[in-house]
Design a protein around this motif. Structure first.
Motif, PDB file in Angstrom:
ATOM      1  N   UNK A 213      19.465   7.441  14.098  1.00 35.27           N
ATOM      2  CA  UNK A 213      18.808   8.232  13.200  1.00 35.27           C
ATOM      3  C   UNK A 213      17.560   8.874  14.201  1.00 35.27           C
ATOM      4  N   UNK A 214      16.640   9.362  13.595  1.00 36.74           N
ATOM      5  CA  UNK A 214      15.257  10.183  12.987  1.00 36.74           C
ATOM      6  C   UNK A 214      14.642   9.069  13.244  1.00 36.74           C
ATOM      7  N   UNK A 215      13.465   8.657  13.415  1.00 39.91           N
ATOM      8  CA  UNK A 215      12.486   8.054  13.626  1.00 39.91           C
ATOM      9  C   UNK A 215      12.465   7.706  12.179  1.00 39.91           C
ATOM     10  N   UNK A 216      12.614   8.950  11.559  1.00 43.10           N
ATOM     11  CA  UNK A 216      11.332   8.769  10.340  1.00 43.10           C
ATOM     12  C   UNK A 216      12.483   7.440   8.482  1.00 43.10           C
ATOM     13  N   UNK A 217      13.728   8.164   9.514  1.00 44.52           N
ATOM     14  CA  UNK A 217      14.391   7.142   8.194  1.00 44.52           C
ATOM     15  C   UNK A 217      13.733   5.280   8.244  1.00 44.52           C
ATOM     16  N   UNK A 218      14.682   5.335   7.614  1.00 46.27           N
ATOM     17  CA  UNK A 218      13.971   3.363   6.733  1.00 46.27           C
ATOM     18  C   UNK A 218      15.292   2.992   6.439  1.00 46.27           C
ATOM     19  N   UNK A 219      15.564   1.998   7.034  1.00 42.03           N
ATOM     20  CA  UNK A 219      17.290   0.568   6.615  1.00 42.03           C
ATOM     21  C   UNK A 219      16.137  -0.606   5.670  1.00 42.03           C
ATOM     22  N   UNK A 220      16.765  -0.115   4.253  1.00 43.20           N
ATOM     23  CA  UNK A 220      16.405  -1.684   3.201  1.00 43.20           C
ATOM     24  C   UNK A 220      17.123  -2.281   3.686  1.00 43.20           C
ATOM     25  N   UNK A 221      17.227  -3.739   3.460  1.00 36.48           N
ATOM     26  CA  UNK A 221      19.034  -4.607   3.529  1.00 36.48           C
ATOM     27  C   UNK A 221      18.341  -5.565   2.562  1.00 36.48           C
ATOM     28  N   UNK A 222      18.970  -5.781   1.150  1.00 31.11           N
ATOM     29  CA  UNK A 222      18.851  -6.056   0.374  1.00 31.11           C
ATOM     30  C   UNK A 222      20.014  -7.423   0.452  1.00 31.11           C
TER      31      UNK A 222
END
Length: 399
Positions: A231-240
């Motif tokens: 994905x584009x570098x601006x995307x963020x992945x949040x893991x709960x």
């Protein structure tokens, strides 16, 4: 109606909200279901808080089992239930208190495979033989047995359960009454307002036993990291979520050079997880092993108005309305492509999310499931509202 509710694996009662341990999926389901049944006017009594595993694991002596049976028998005689619900019995933790008391109606919830062969084999022989007999009697006595997945239906059929006694009812959730806006949730959680945020809620658990052929939950999250890398570098992945394999996931994030774009939220109280659903753009988890699926969190995400991305299988085809509330992939490559599509097409992402709450309200709320379980206890046909369930090739009668 007076309902005796028995959880042979009584440790799950400690995983309910307000219990001794952090809430688990089963703990949430037990708490939500008993609450929903009481809301429908039923009197629900927890039969016992003794965990059947404690006997063969040596934590409780045989005399404690004999004493508990006497106590339960006396309590049940005074309570005089109209029916029994037994949640998630298996050979390692069978129902030891219900089937032999000749209940008027006896319904098993979350029926399925008898247990992991390796774990059953590890039980002391005497206990294994007694518990196997008890579990078989429980299955034979059951008027109806609920299965929460197509695989569970097949497992029950393999144990000789007639199809007319099997009822396929997927899991259900208790939606939140208030879901904050995306902007408010990101402000409260300290997440960037402009980023495209992907959410995954899952325990970071390793494989359950050595040489287990089934992939673990953590391995699914690692697959998610590999798809997220595209994905584009601006995307963020949040893991709960947290677990013993968190270190493996963190190491893979570093290896893939995405550690700076992955936010590990850790363990979050279930009441607060709604803020993460609200903050994200969509939910994603490429789980291939049915027993490890983020079943509850996937439904919760849709209830909160968020699109989901998942791997296509017979269960996800029922719990996600493909093309309407989410996107299903036939491979990890297609999974990554679906994620990219939702990251780059905000309008589509929001459109899929908006359809989620109505989809869940129609078929997957705990209030709806309580109504159907009431029908099982009353010996009535169960009217299903799950789209496509009657067409599913699961071999179970659902009406």
């Amino acid at each position: 109606m007076r309902i005796a509710f028995h959880v042979p694996r009584a440790a799950l009662l400690k995983n309910a909200p307000g219990g001794e341990n952090h809430p688990s999926g089963d703990g949430m389901i037990i708490a939500n279901l008993t609450e929903a049944l009481r809301k429908r006017g039923h009197e629900v009594k927890i039969v016992s808080r003794v965990d059947a595993r404690d006997f063969w694991q040596g934590r409780l002596p045989l005399r404690r089992l004999i004493a508990e049976e006497a106590l339960v028998r006396g309590d049940i005689k005074r309570f005089s239930p109209d029916g029994w619900l037994v949640y998630f019995p298996r050979i390692m933790w069978p129902d030891l208190f219900g089937w032999w008391q000749h209940p008027k109606r006896y319904v098993i919830l979350k029926g399925g495979y008898p247990g992991t062969p390796q774990r059953i084999a590890a039980m002391p022989r005497a206990w294994r033989e007694v518990f196997t007999v008890a579990h078989r009697h429980s299955l034979q006595r059951a008027d109806r047995i609920e299965a929460i997945s197509p695989k569970s239906v097949r497992d029950l059929r393999a144990q000789g359960i007639p199809e007319e006694r099997i009822c396929f009812l997927p899991r259900a959730i208790k939606p939140w009454t208030y879901v904050p806006s995306r902007a408010e949730a990101r402000r409260v959680l300290g997440l960037p307002q402009e980023a495209r945020i992907v959410l995954c809620v899952s325990r970071l658990a390793p494989r359950r036993i050595e040489n287990d052929p089934r992939p673990s939950k953590a391995e699914a999250v690692i697959d998610l990291l590999r798809a997220f890398r595209t994905l584009p570098s601006s995307a963020l992945l949040v893991l709960v979520g947290d677990g013993r394999a968190r270190g493996d996931v963190e190491e893979e994030a570093v290896r893939l050079n995405v550690a700076g774009r992955v936010h590990f939220a850790g363990t979050v109280e279930h009441a607060d997880v709604v803020w993460y659903y609200a903050a994200c753009d969509f939910f994603a988890c490429p789980e291939k092993e049915e027993g490890n699926r983020p079943y509850q969190s996937q439904l919760e995400a849709q209830a909160c108005g968020r699109a989901v991305v998942d791997i296509r299988n017979e269960l996800s085809e029922l719990t996600v309305d493909d093309g309407r509330t989410g996107l299903l992939a036939n491979s990890l490559e297609e999974f990554a492509a679906h994620m990219l599509r939702l990251v780059t097409d905000r309008e589509l992402c929001d459109e899929l999310g908006k359809a989620g709450p109505a989809f869940i309200a129609r078929s997957f709320t705990v209030d709806e499931r309580a109504r159907q379980i009431e029908q099982l206890l009353c010996g009535q046909p169960v009217d299903s509202t799950v789209p496509g369930m009657q067409e599913a090739e699961v071999g179970a009668r659902v009406v």
